[in-house]
Design an enzyme around this catalytic site. Structure first.
Site, PDB file in Angstrom:
ATOM      1  N   THR A  20       0.848  -1.196   0.000  1.00  0.00           N
ATOM      2  CA  THR A  20       0.000   0.000   0.000  1.00  0.00           C
ATOM      3  C   THR A  20       0.881   1.243   0.000  1.00  0.00           C
ATOM      4  OG1 THR A  20      -1.785  -1.107   1.191  1.00  0.00           O
ATOM      5  CG2 THR A  20      -1.790   1.295   1.233  1.00  0.00           C
ATOM      6  N   PHE A  65       1.108   5.195   0.742  1.00  0.00           N
ATOM      7  CA  PHE A  65       0.489   6.227   1.557  1.00  0.00           C
ATOM      8  C   PHE A  65       1.063   7.597   1.192  1.00  0.00           C
ATOM      9  CE2 PHE A  65       0.088   2.334   3.878  1.00  0.00           C
ATOM     10  CZ  PHE A  65      -1.063   2.432   4.646  1.00  0.00           C
TER      11      PHE A  65
END
Length: 392
Positions: A275, A277
């Site tokens: 992921t 960010f």
């Protein structure tokens, strides 16, 4: 990660120099600020250009999100106050007035509760920070804007689940700047209370994307799935209610915090689960050229043959690599009638979010945006920031 519905405002955006850019079809001319080249200290004038994507994976086994917060309202967790520093309740937009800290540590907002992957990302981005949980993405944006925290670290895309559309919309709605990025390897674990075996489980709770990322494993185990707002919140719920037939998909950190047993590690279907960010702040950073930089922009175009091609060609002509392009409907004007009055058809108006590998301190990046603004109906620089080359 929770989703919510909210309309994007459509203000006129004041630009450096002269003119404005808005979502209207006509806009006065404006100037992209000049950046001195190859200097370590540059004015942050590029900022003058600016004014949980919950997904169902298609499986009917994911049911409506369970109402967890109500179950914590009048209870404590293992004798610890619900508002204790060990298990603080996430901030909501209505709590900001009483949440200012007198401490000197950098305060970093994230969405979720303790043990969330977003908390780990915040601590990777800002080591030794005070990580502040927020109940919604919106609350994290507002916490930065209202000086409750110094930064926010929020997910923007996942290698398996794709883009977090809610945060793309909030980037445009709020006046924050991207000052960095951080990539986190996501390793899902199957958690349960001590004494519970895998064969005892009938259902599993987690965020919809986490459930989708573990689809094959959970199907083989024959477990029904129920969606929650956050992976760590699912772990907290299972622990708090001492459930014997229910597990949670969450991090090993969540297992430690909430006293759960790890029944299986790395239950995601693919190992490359990462992921990305974004690090958000009230003020932009000064772009440089001493290390790899990335720049994020958003723009809209008139409808017509080859217009998007022209918009992207301004980067190709200058050998600028695009690493991401995302389209989102223009909220205040989603449909527009076709210029062809004979068919009376309508089509979507879009905003295009683009990341490209160049610093706003580079002349080629400035020239590309000057070229783009010649036919763009709206243009905003969201941030120019160092590329994250590390991975946990």
């Amino acid at each position: 990660m929770a989703t919510a519905t909210s309309n994007i405002r459509s203000p006129s955006i004041t630009l450096f120099g002269k003119g404005t850019v808005s979502y209207q079809r006509t806009a006065a001319p404006f100037q992209i600020p000049q950046f001195p080249l190859n200097r370590p200290r540059l004015t942050a004038l590029f900022a003058s250009l600016h004014d949980g994507n919950n997904k169902d994976d298609g499986s009917n086994k994911i049911t409506k999100s369970v109402g967890l917060e109500e179950l914590f309202e009048d209870s404590s967790y293992d004798g610890v106050s619900k508002d204790s520093p060990f298990h603080p309740r996430p901030l909501s937009s209505t709590q900001f007035s009483n949440s200012v800290s007198a401490g000197s540590r950098l305060r970093v907002a994230y969405q979720g509760v303790r043990g969330a992957y977003s908390e780990a990302a915040a601590e990777k981005a800002y080591p030794n920070c005070e990580a502040v949980p927020c109940d919604q993405f919106d609350a994290a944006f507002e916490a930065v804007e209202k000086w409750i925290v110094n930064r926010a670290v929020l997910p923007i895309e996942n290698s398996l689940g794709g883009s977090i559309h809610r945060n793309y919309d909030l980037l445009l709605r709020h006046s924050l700047h991207i000052v960095g990025e951080v990539k986190l390897a996501v390793r899902h674990c199957l958690l349960a209370n001590h004494g519970v075996r895998v064969e005892d489980l009938q259902r599993v709770l987690s965020h919809p994307q986490a459930l989708a990322q573990c689809e094959n494993t959970l199907t083989k185990l024959g477990l029904s799935r129920e969606a929650t707002d956050d992976t760590a919140l699912a772990a907290k719920y299972v622990a708090f209610n001492k459930l014997k037939d229910t597990g949670a998909v969450a991090s090993s950190s969540a297992a430690k915090i909430y006293g759960l047993n790890i029944l299986a590690e790395d239950v995601q279907d693919y190992c490359d689960n990462v992921t990305r960010f974004l690090m958000l702040a009230r003020e932009p950073i000064i772009p440089g050229v001493e290390k790899p930089f990335k720049t994020s922009i958003v723009f809209s175009l008139e409808e017509g043959p080859g217009v998007l091609f022209k918009g992207l060609a301004v980067f190709a002509l200058r050998q600028i690599n695009l690493t991401k392009i995302e389209s989102r409907p223009l909220r205040n004007q989603p449909l527009r009638a076709s210029d062809d009055s004979n068919n009376g058809s309508k089509y979507f108006d879009y905003l295009f979010y683009v990341d490209f590998e160049a610093s706003m301190a580079e002349e080629r990046a400035q020239n590309a945006l000057r070229h783009l603004k010649e036919f763009a109906t709206f243009l905003r620089v969201l941030g120019s920031y160092p590329v994250d080359t590390t991975m946990l």
